[in-house]
Write a protein that holds these residues in place. Structure first.
Motif, PDB file in Angstrom:
ATOM      1  N   ALA A 123       0.811  -1.221   0.000  1.00  7.87           N
ATOM      2  CA  ALA A 123       0.000   0.000   0.000  1.00  7.87           C
ATOM      3  C   ALA A 123       0.840   1.265   0.000  1.00  7.87           C
ATOM      4  O   ALA A 123       0.301   2.375  -0.092  1.00  7.87           O
ATOM      5  CB  ALA A 123      -0.931   0.000   1.211  1.00  7.87           C
ATOM      6  N   GLY A 124       2.158   1.123   0.129  1.00  2.96           N
ATOM      7  CA  GLY A 124       3.027   2.297   0.134  1.00  2.96           C
ATOM      8  C   GLY A 124       3.083   3.013   1.463  1.00  2.96           C
ATOM      9  O   GLY A 124       3.474   4.186   1.523  1.00  2.96           O
ATOM     10  N   LEU A 125       2.710   2.336   2.536  1.00  5.43           N
ATOM     11  CA  LEU A 125       2.725   2.962   3.859  1.00  5.43           C
ATOM     12  C   LEU A 125       4.152   3.127   4.369  1.00  5.43           C
ATOM     13  O   LEU A 125       5.093   2.488   3.873  1.00  5.43           O
ATOM     14  CB  LEU A 125       1.909   2.124   4.852  1.00  5.43           C
ATOM     15  N   GLY A 126       4.279   3.970   5.388  1.00  8.72           N
ATOM     16  CA  GLY A 126       5.570   4.180   6.043  1.00  8.72           C
ATOM     17  C   GLY A 126       5.370   4.319   7.528  1.00  8.72           C
ATOM     18  O   GLY A 126       5.916   5.218   8.151  1.00  8.72           O
ATOM     19  N   ASP A 127       4.579   3.392   8.092  1.00  9.48           N
ATOM     20  CA  ASP A 127       4.156   3.536   9.475  1.00  9.48           C
ATOM     21  C   ASP A 127       5.095   2.895  10.498  1.00  9.48           C
ATOM     22  O   ASP A 127       4.788   2.858  11.681  1.00  9.48           O
ATOM     23  CB  ASP A 127       2.736   2.977   9.660  1.00  9.48           C
ATOM     24  N   SER A 128       6.218   2.378  10.053  1.00  8.28           N
ATOM     25  CA  SER A 128       7.257   1.898  10.961  1.00  8.28           C
ATOM     26  C   SER A 128       8.601   2.102  10.265  1.00  8.28           C
ATOM     27  O   SER A 128       8.654   2.256   9.040  1.00  8.28           O
ATOM     28  CB  SER A 128       7.052   0.418  11.317  1.00  8.28           C
ATOM     29  N   PRO A 129       9.692   2.114  11.009  1.00 10.89           N
ATOM     30  CA  PRO A 129      10.995   2.351  10.370  1.00 10.89           C
ATOM     31  C   PRO A 129      11.311   1.360   9.255  1.00 10.89           C
ATOM     32  O   PRO A 129      11.812   1.752   8.199  1.00 10.89           O
ATOM     33  CB  PRO A 129      11.978   2.222  11.536  1.00 10.89           C
ATOM     34  N   SER A 130      11.018   0.072   9.468  1.00 15.02           N
ATOM     35  CA  SER A 130      11.385  -0.905   8.440  1.00 15.02           C
ATOM     36  C   SER A 130      10.519  -0.768   7.195  1.00 15.02           C
ATOM     37  O   SER A 130      11.018  -0.870   6.066  1.00 15.02           O
ATOM     38  CB  SER A 130      11.296  -2.330   8.992  1.00 15.02           C
ATOM     39  N   VAL A 131       9.225  -0.526   7.361  1.00 14.62           N
ATOM     40  CA  VAL A 131       8.345  -0.381   6.197  1.00 14.62           C
ATOM     41  C   VAL A 131       8.723   0.860   5.393  1.00 14.62           C
ATOM     42  O   VAL A 131       8.827   0.811   4.156  1.00 14.62           O
ATOM     43  CB  VAL A 131       6.868  -0.322   6.632  1.00 14.62           C
ATOM     44  N   LEU A 132       8.984   1.955   6.077  1.00 11.29           N
ATOM     45  CA  LEU A 132       9.389   3.172   5.372  1.00 11.29           C
ATOM     46  C   LEU A 132      10.734   2.975   4.681  1.00 11.29           C
ATOM     47  O   LEU A 132      10.930   3.431   3.549  1.00 11.29           O
ATOM     48  CB  LEU A 132       9.461   4.344   6.353  1.00 11.29           C
ATOM     49  N   ALA A 133      11.638   2.278   5.336  1.00  9.44           N
ATOM     50  CA  ALA A 133      12.944   2.014   4.727  1.00  9.44           C
ATOM     51  C   ALA A 133      12.799   1.206   3.442  1.00  9.44           C
ATOM     52  O   ALA A 133      13.448   1.507   2.425  1.00  9.44           O
ATOM     53  CB  ALA A 133      13.844   1.271   5.717  1.00  9.44           C
ATOM     54  N   LEU A 134      11.938   0.191   3.445  1.00 11.17           N
ATOM     55  CA  LEU A 134      11.779  -0.643   2.253  1.00 11.17           C
ATOM     56  C   LEU A 134      11.066   0.100   1.128  1.00 11.17           C
ATOM     57  O   LEU A 134      11.237  -0.242  -0.042  1.00 11.17           O
ATOM     58  CB  LEU A 134      11.025  -1.922   2.597  1.00 11.17           C
ATOM     59  N   GLN A 135      10.289   1.118   1.467  1.00  8.73           N
ATOM     60  CA  GLN A 135       9.686   1.939   0.418  1.00  8.73           C
ATOM     61  C   GLN A 135      10.738   2.771  -0.308  1.00  8.73           C
ATOM     62  O   GLN A 135      10.546   3.150  -1.468  1.00  8.73           O
ATOM     63  CB  GLN A 135       8.619   2.888   1.004  1.00  8.73           C
ATOM     64  N   CYS A 136      11.838   3.055   0.370  1.00 10.18           N
ATOM     65  CA  CYS A 136      12.818   4.010  -0.153  1.00 10.18           C
ATOM     66  C   CYS A 136      14.140   3.376  -0.576  1.00 10.18           C
ATOM     67  O   CYS A 136      14.927   4.025  -1.268  1.00 10.18           O
ATOM     68  CB  CYS A 136      13.109   5.079   0.910  1.00 10.18           C
ATOM     69  N   THR A 137      14.413   2.143  -0.174  1.00 14.73           N
ATOM     70  CA  THR A 137      15.720   1.558  -0.433  1.00 14.73           C
ATOM     71  C   THR A 137      15.901   1.163  -1.891  1.00 14.73           C
ATOM     72  O   THR A 137      14.929   0.859  -2.594  1.00 14.73           O
ATOM     73  CB  THR A 137      15.952   0.324   0.463  1.00 14.73           C
ATOM     74  N   ARG A 138      17.147   1.153  -2.321  1.00 10.72           N
ATOM     75  CA  ARG A 138      17.510   0.619  -3.632  1.00 10.72           C
ATOM     76  C   ARG A 138      18.015  -0.805  -3.527  1.00 10.72           C
ATOM     77  O   ARG A 138      18.323  -1.440  -4.536  1.00 10.72           O
ATOM     78  CB  ARG A 138      18.582   1.504  -4.278  1.00 10.72           C
ATOM     79  N   ALA A 139      18.117  -1.319  -2.309  1.00 12.88           N
ATOM     80  CA  ALA A 139      18.617  -2.675  -2.098  1.00 12.88           C
ATOM     81  C   ALA A 139      17.632  -3.708  -2.636  1.00 12.88           C
ATOM     82  O   ALA A 139      16.422  -3.457  -2.734  1.00 12.88           O
ATOM     83  CB  ALA A 139      18.854  -2.918  -0.608  1.00 12.88           C
ATOM     84  N   ALA A 140      18.140  -4.886  -2.975  1.00 10.94           N
ATOM     85  CA  ALA A 140      17.284  -6.003  -3.370  1.00 10.94           C
ATOM     86  C   ALA A 140      16.515  -6.496  -2.163  1.00 10.94           C
ATOM     87  O   ALA A 140      17.080  -6.675  -1.086  1.00 10.94           O
ATOM     88  CB  ALA A 140      18.132  -7.124  -3.949  1.00 10.94           C
ATOM     89  N   ILE A 141      15.215  -6.731  -2.332  1.00 10.97           N
ATOM     90  CA  ILE A 141      14.334  -7.167  -1.246  1.00 10.97           C
ATOM     91  C   ILE A 141      13.726  -8.511  -1.619  1.00 10.97           C
ATOM     92  O   ILE A 141      13.073  -8.638  -2.656  1.00 10.97           O
ATOM     93  CB  ILE A 141      13.211  -6.159  -0.998  1.00 10.97           C
ATOM     94  N   ALA A 142      13.924  -9.511  -0.760  1.00 13.51           N
ATOM     95  CA  ALA A 142      13.285 -10.812  -0.934  1.00 13.51           C
ATOM     96  C   ALA A 142      12.278 -11.018   0.182  1.00 13.51           C
ATOM     97  O   ALA A 142      12.631 -10.966   1.363  1.00 13.51           O
ATOM     98  CB  ALA A 142      14.315 -11.935  -0.925  1.00 13.51           C
ATOM     99  N   LEU A 143      11.019 -11.227  -0.192  1.00  9.37           N
ATOM    100  CA  LEU A 143       9.935 -11.398   0.761  1.00  9.37           C
ATOM    101  C   LEU A 143       9.552 -12.874   0.833  1.00  9.37           C
ATOM    102  O   LEU A 143       9.339 -13.519  -0.203  1.00  9.37           O
ATOM    103  CB  LEU A 143       8.714 -10.582   0.327  1.00  9.37           C
ATOM    104  N   ALA A 144       9.443 -13.396   2.059  1.00  9.59           N
ATOM    105  CA  ALA A 144       9.091 -14.802   2.260  1.00  9.59           C
ATOM    106  C   ALA A 144       7.791 -14.879   3.048  1.00  9.59           C
ATOM    107  O   ALA A 144       7.804 -14.900   4.281  1.00  9.59           O
ATOM    108  CB  ALA A 144      10.212 -15.533   2.996  1.00  9.59           C
ATOM    109  N   PRO A 145       6.643 -14.907   2.358  1.00 10.39           N
ATOM    110  CA  PRO A 145       5.361 -14.905   3.059  1.00 10.39           C
ATOM    111  C   PRO A 145       5.165 -16.126   3.943  1.00 10.39           C
ATOM    112  O   PRO A 145       5.577 -17.243   3.604  1.00 10.39           O
ATOM    113  CB  PRO A 145       4.338 -14.895   1.913  1.00 10.39           C
ATOM    114  N   ALA A 146       4.521 -15.898   5.086  1.00 11.45           N
ATOM    115  CA  ALA A 146       4.039 -16.955   5.972  1.00 11.45           C
ATOM    116  C   ALA A 146       2.570 -16.660   6.204  1.00 11.45           C
ATOM    117  O   ALA A 146       2.218 -15.585   6.693  1.00 11.45           O
ATOM    118  CB  ALA A 146       4.811 -16.949   7.283  1.00 11.45           C
TER     119      ALA A 146
END
Length: 220
Positions: free
Chosen positions: A110-133
């Motif tokens: 949803a593009g939220l930034g309601d915690s440090p990690s979520v906001l960081a992942l919205q802005c980072t250029r790093a590769a992100i791998a998501l592992a759903p549970a």
């Protein structure tokens, strides 16, 4: 899990950020912290735990076993010299979110930034791998399909699909467990190389490795 853990394939990730969210499988993170420390000593690792994750794993356990910084995913009470979300966005060259709950995927999609990690992942250029549970029925839910479809449109995101797992509530094989840490780390590293991030030798990875990361993105 022990068979996968014995396969310590080299990776080019130099700075890895691991984010754990509120699934019971977060309880396995100390095991993987030890695996990372022993099998990938050249990789610097930092951890972030959401408040929900700390119901299943403690920061103290990860700090002791991983021997590295473990942050709570909340805004600090006291001023810090660097904004936490900016530091988390700029420091890593790869990010693994394991486990990634439906709630965390939804906030990220949803593009939220309601915690440090979520906001960081919205802005980072790093590769992100998501592992759903996911809980029973989670993989078939329209919400999961919508959120993962949005996330896959992002150039620096790969979603590594979950596999059938036993529900801790019903005892039946109807939940969805995250992929193993080595598999998710390999996906993050392949995407990192495809994005042209420098490896340990300072050279950009080949574009062909993009396909090796993306082949993991088909849902069950």
């Amino acid at each position: 899990m022990t068979g996968a853990a014995s396969a310590g394939e080299p990776v080019g990730v130099r700075r890895l950020l691991v984010i754990g969210t509120g699934s019971v499988t977060a309880a396995h993170l100390p095991f993987w912290a030890g695996w990372l420390k022993g099998g990938h000593p050249g990789t610097q690792v930092r951890y972030v735990l959401t408040e929900a994750a700390t119901r299943f794993v403690t920061r103290e356990a990860l700090t002791a076993i991983g021997g590295c910084e473990v942050l709570a995913d909340r805004w600090p009470d006291e001023p810090e010299p660097t904004a936490r979300h900016v530091d988390l966005a700029q420091w890593p060259d790869a990010v693994v979110v394991l486990p990634a709950t439906l709630d965390y995927l939804a906030r990220l999609a949803a593009g939220l930034g309601d915690s440090p990690s979520v906001l960081a992942l919205q802005c980072t250029r790093a590769a992100i791998a998501l592992a759903p549970a996911l809980p029973p029925g989670g993989a078939e839910s329209p919400a999961y399909a919508e959120h993962t479809a949005r996330l896959r449109t992002r150039r620096n995101v790969v979603v590594v699909p979950p596999h059938p797992g036993r529900s801790t509530s019903s005892g039946r094989l109807e939940a969805w467990a995250p992929a193993s840490f080595p598999e998710v780390l390999a996906a993050a590293d392949g995407l990192r190389a495809a994005l042209g991030a420098p490896g340990p030798d300072g050279r950009a990875g080949p574009e062909q490795e993009h396909a090796s990361a993306r082949h993991l993105t088909e849902d069950p």
